[in-house]
Design a protein around this motif. Structure first.
Motif, PDB file in Angstrom:
ATOM      1  N   LYS A   7       0.861  -1.180   0.000  1.00 35.91           N
ATOM      2  CA  LYS A   7       0.000   0.000   0.000  1.00 35.91           C
ATOM      3  C   LYS A   7       0.898   1.230   0.000  1.00 35.91           C
ATOM      4  O   LYS A   7       1.636   1.463   0.955  1.00 35.91           O
ATOM      5  CB  LYS A   7      -0.905  -0.010   1.221  1.00 35.91           C
ATOM      6  N   VAL A   8       0.826   1.987  -1.083  1.00 37.52           N
ATOM      7  CA  VAL A   8       1.716   3.129  -1.268  1.00 37.52           C
ATOM      8  C   VAL A   8       0.904   4.419  -1.299  1.00 37.52           C
ATOM      9  O   VAL A   8      -0.051   4.537  -2.070  1.00 37.52           O
ATOM     10  CB  VAL A   8       2.534   2.999  -2.580  1.00 37.52           C
ATOM     11  N   LEU A   9       1.308   5.371  -0.460  1.00 34.61           N
ATOM     12  CA  LEU A   9       0.724   6.706  -0.475  1.00 34.61           C
ATOM     13  C   LEU A   9       1.625   7.612  -1.291  1.00 34.61           C
ATOM     14  O   LEU A   9       2.832   7.668  -1.054  1.00 34.61           O
ATOM     15  CB  LEU A   9       0.603   7.262   0.954  1.00 34.61           C
ATOM     16  N   VAL A  10       1.037   8.327  -2.249  1.00 37.53           N
ATOM     17  CA  VAL A  10       1.778   9.300  -3.045  1.00 37.53           C
ATOM     18  C   VAL A  10       1.172  10.668  -2.772  1.00 37.53           C
ATOM     19  O   VAL A  10       0.043  10.947  -3.180  1.00 37.53           O
ATOM     20  CB  VAL A  10       1.719   8.985  -4.558  1.00 37.53           C
ATOM     21  N   THR A  11       1.922  11.524  -2.045  1.00 35.67           N
ATOM     22  CA  THR A  11       1.449  12.892  -1.867  1.00 35.67           C
ATOM     23  C   THR A  11       1.783  13.646  -3.159  1.00 35.67           C
ATOM     24  O   THR A  11       2.828  13.435  -3.757  1.00 35.67           O
ATOM     25  CB  THR A  11       2.113  13.594  -0.667  1.00 35.67           C
ATOM     26  N   GLY A  12       0.858  14.478  -3.592  1.00 34.60           N
ATOM     27  CA  GLY A  12       1.066  15.164  -4.865  1.00 34.60           C
ATOM     28  C   GLY A  12       0.886  14.221  -6.041  1.00 34.60           C
ATOM     29  O   GLY A  12       1.442  14.424  -7.117  1.00 34.60           O
ATOM     30  N   GLY A  13       0.088  13.191  -5.855  1.00 30.43           N
ATOM     31  CA  GLY A  13      -0.085  12.161  -6.874  1.00 30.43           C
ATOM     32  C   GLY A  13      -0.794  12.612  -8.135  1.00 30.43           C
ATOM     33  O   GLY A  13      -0.766  11.911  -9.143  1.00 30.43           O
ATOM     34  N   ALA A  14      -1.421  13.779  -8.110  1.00 28.94           N
ATOM     35  CA  ALA A  14      -2.089  14.293  -9.308  1.00 28.94           C
ATOM     36  C   ALA A  14      -1.201  15.244 -10.101  1.00 28.94           C
ATOM     37  O   ALA A  14      -1.602  15.753 -11.133  1.00 28.94           O
ATOM     38  CB  ALA A  14      -3.396  15.003  -8.943  1.00 28.94           C
ATOM     39  N   GLY A  15       0.010  15.452  -9.628  1.00 35.14           N
ATOM     40  CA  GLY A  15       0.960  16.283 -10.357  1.00 35.14           C
ATOM     41  C   GLY A  15       1.609  15.504 -11.493  1.00 35.14           C
ATOM     42  O   GLY A  15       1.333  14.315 -11.695  1.00 35.14           O
ATOM     43  N   PHE A  16       2.487  16.148 -12.214  1.00 39.60           N
ATOM     44  CA  PHE A  16       3.130  15.508 -13.357  1.00 39.60           C
ATOM     45  C   PHE A  16       3.928  14.264 -12.934  1.00 39.60           C
ATOM     46  O   PHE A  16       3.688  13.162 -13.428  1.00 39.60           O
ATOM     47  CB  PHE A  16       4.049  16.501 -14.073  1.00 39.60           C
ATOM     48  N   SER A  19       1.606  11.566 -10.933  1.00 39.40           N
ATOM     49  CA  SER A  19       0.680  10.786 -11.756  1.00 39.40           C
ATOM     50  C   SER A  19       1.415   9.687 -12.522  1.00 39.40           C
ATOM     51  O   SER A  19       0.923   8.559 -12.634  1.00 39.40           O
ATOM     52  CB  SER A  19      -0.085  11.688 -12.719  1.00 39.40           C
ATOM     53  N   HIS A  20       2.594   9.988 -13.020  1.00 41.11           N
ATOM     54  CA  HIS A  20       3.373   8.959 -13.724  1.00 41.11           C
ATOM     55  C   HIS A  20       3.850   7.882 -12.748  1.00 41.11           C
ATOM     56  O   HIS A  20       3.874   6.698 -13.090  1.00 41.11           O
ATOM     57  CB  HIS A  20       4.557   9.580 -14.444  1.00 41.11           C
ATOM     58  N   LEU A  21       4.210   8.293 -11.538  1.00 36.24           N
ATOM     59  CA  LEU A  21       4.613   7.313 -10.528  1.00 36.24           C
ATOM     60  C   LEU A  21       3.436   6.409 -10.173  1.00 36.24           C
ATOM     61  O   LEU A  21       3.613   5.193 -10.042  1.00 36.24           O
ATOM     62  CB  LEU A  21       5.145   8.010  -9.277  1.00 36.24           C
ATOM     63  N   VAL A  49      -6.099   6.217 -14.464  1.00 31.95           N
ATOM     64  CA  VAL A  49      -6.005   5.250 -13.360  1.00 31.95           C
ATOM     65  C   VAL A  49      -7.009   5.552 -12.253  1.00 31.95           C
ATOM     66  O   VAL A  49      -6.939   4.970 -11.172  1.00 31.95           O
ATOM     67  CB  VAL A  49      -4.567   5.194 -12.784  1.00 31.95           C
ATOM     68  N   LEU A  50      -7.930   6.445 -12.525  1.00 28.80           N
ATOM     69  CA  LEU A  50      -8.876   6.908 -11.519  1.00 28.80           C
ATOM     70  C   LEU A  50      -9.618   5.778 -10.824  1.00 28.80           C
ATOM     71  O   LEU A  50      -9.852   5.818  -9.617  1.00 28.80           O
ATOM     72  CB  LEU A  50      -9.872   7.869 -12.171  1.00 28.80           C
ATOM     73  N   ASP A  51      -9.987   4.757 -11.580  1.00 22.09           N
ATOM     74  CA  ASP A  51     -10.743   3.635 -11.011  1.00 22.09           C
ATOM     75  C   ASP A  51      -9.856   2.634 -10.268  1.00 22.09           C
ATOM     76  O   ASP A  51     -10.358   1.682  -9.685  1.00 22.09           O
ATOM     77  CB  ASP A  51     -11.539   2.929 -12.115  1.00 22.09           C
ATOM     78  N   GLN A  52      -8.541   2.861 -10.281  1.00 22.17           N
ATOM     79  CA  GLN A  52      -7.612   1.929  -9.644  1.00 22.17           C
ATOM     80  C   GLN A  52      -6.938   2.494  -8.395  1.00 22.17           C
ATOM     81  O   GLN A  52      -6.186   1.790  -7.738  1.00 22.17           O
ATOM     82  CB  GLN A  52      -6.515   1.535 -10.631  1.00 22.17           C
ATOM     83  N   ILE A  53      -7.180   3.772  -8.104  1.00 26.65           N
ATOM     84  CA  ILE A  53      -6.506   4.405  -6.967  1.00 26.65           C
ATOM     85  C   ILE A  53      -7.532   4.956  -5.991  1.00 26.65           C
ATOM     86  O   ILE A  53      -8.690   5.170  -6.337  1.00 26.65           O
ATOM     87  CB  ILE A  53      -5.555   5.533  -7.415  1.00 26.65           C
ATOM     88  N   ASN A  54      -7.069   5.164  -4.770  1.00 31.24           N
ATOM     89  CA  ASN A  54      -7.887   5.788  -3.737  1.00 31.24           C
ATOM     90  C   ASN A  54      -7.401   7.229  -3.610  1.00 31.24           C
ATOM     91  O   ASN A  54      -6.225   7.462  -3.340  1.00 31.24           O
ATOM     92  CB  ASN A  54      -7.703   5.019  -2.424  1.00 31.24           C
ATOM     93  N   ILE A  55      -8.308   8.186  -3.814  1.00 23.83           N
ATOM     94  CA  ILE A  55      -7.923   9.596  -3.783  1.00 23.83           C
ATOM     95  C   ILE A  55      -8.443  10.256  -2.519  1.00 23.83           C
ATOM     96  O   ILE A  55      -9.629  10.112  -2.185  1.00 23.83           O
ATOM     97  CB  ILE A  55      -8.475  10.358  -4.999  1.00 23.83           C
ATOM     98  N   ILE A  56      -7.557  10.949  -1.846  1.00 21.10           N
ATOM     99  CA  ILE A  56      -7.934  11.788  -0.717  1.00 21.10           C
ATOM    100  C   ILE A  56      -7.602  13.214  -1.111  1.00 21.10           C
ATOM    101  O   ILE A  56      -6.439  13.548  -1.329  1.00 21.10           O
ATOM    102  CB  ILE A  56      -7.192  11.375   0.568  1.00 21.10           C
ATOM    103  N   SER A  57      -8.639  14.027  -1.240  1.00 20.81           N
ATOM    104  CA  SER A  57      -8.432  15.418  -1.585  1.00 20.81           C
ATOM    105  C   SER A  57      -8.175  16.171  -0.292  1.00 20.81           C
ATOM    106  O   SER A  57      -9.065  16.299   0.544  1.00 20.81           O
ATOM    107  CB  SER A  57      -9.671  15.973  -2.292  1.00 20.81           C
ATOM    108  N   GLY A  58      -6.944  16.607  -0.116  1.00 19.03           N
ATOM    109  CA  GLY A  58      -6.588  17.287   1.123  1.00 19.03           C
ATOM    110  C   GLY A  58      -5.212  17.886   1.049  1.00 19.03           C
ATOM    111  O   GLY A  58      -4.454  17.657   0.104  1.00 19.03           O
ATOM    112  N   ASP A  59      -4.893  18.641   2.075  1.00 20.86           N
ATOM    113  CA  ASP A  59      -3.642  19.388   2.173  1.00 20.86           C
ATOM    114  C   ASP A  59      -2.711  18.682   3.147  1.00 20.86           C
ATOM    115  O   ASP A  59      -3.152  18.272   4.235  1.00 20.86           O
ATOM    116  CB  ASP A  59      -3.980  20.799   2.668  1.00 20.86           C
TER     117      ASP A  59
END
Length: 112
Positions: A7-16, A19-21, A49-59
């Motif tokens: 289980k990997v958390l990527v902060t800033g995962g929607a950035g360039f 998102s590639h990571l 990959v929207l249907d494959q990841i869990n997104i938390i919208s937050g700071d």
């Protein structure tokens, strides 16, 4: 590193970079969670990959958002980076936000 099932958390995962990571992590079999404020990162970057990841919208400067995102994560990749720094702004609130976010990540990682 073997990523299958991790289980990997990527902060800033929607950035360039983030998102590639995320795409690469998924291809390697990881479960991916993204914590992003969507100020400089774009939802369009992770549409494939929207249907494959869990997104938390937050700071990352919000301890509650970080704690929720870190829970059960095996690995954290910290790529959240405020747009203001790319524009070479080093105003005190920007720096405080960065440091607060980093401290929140470290504290949540140690707690969970």
């Amino acid at each position: 590193m073997r990523l299958k099932g991790r289980k990997v958390l990527v902060t800033g995962g929607a950035g360039f970079l983030g998102s590639h990571l995320c795409e690469k992590l998924l291809a390697e079999g990881a479960e991916v969670r993204v914590l992003d404020l969507f100020t400089s990162g774009r939802a369009a970057n992770i549409n494939s990959v929207l249907d494959q990841i869990n997104i938390i919208s937050g700071d990352i400067a919000c301890a509650d958002s970080v704690s929720k995102a870190v829970k059960d994560a095996d690995t954290i990749v910290h790529l959240a980076f405020p747009l203001a720094l790319r524009e070479r702004s080093i105003e005190t609130p920007v720096i405080v936000g960065i440091l607060t976010g980093l401290l929140n990540l470290i504290e949540a990682a140690l707690t969970h």
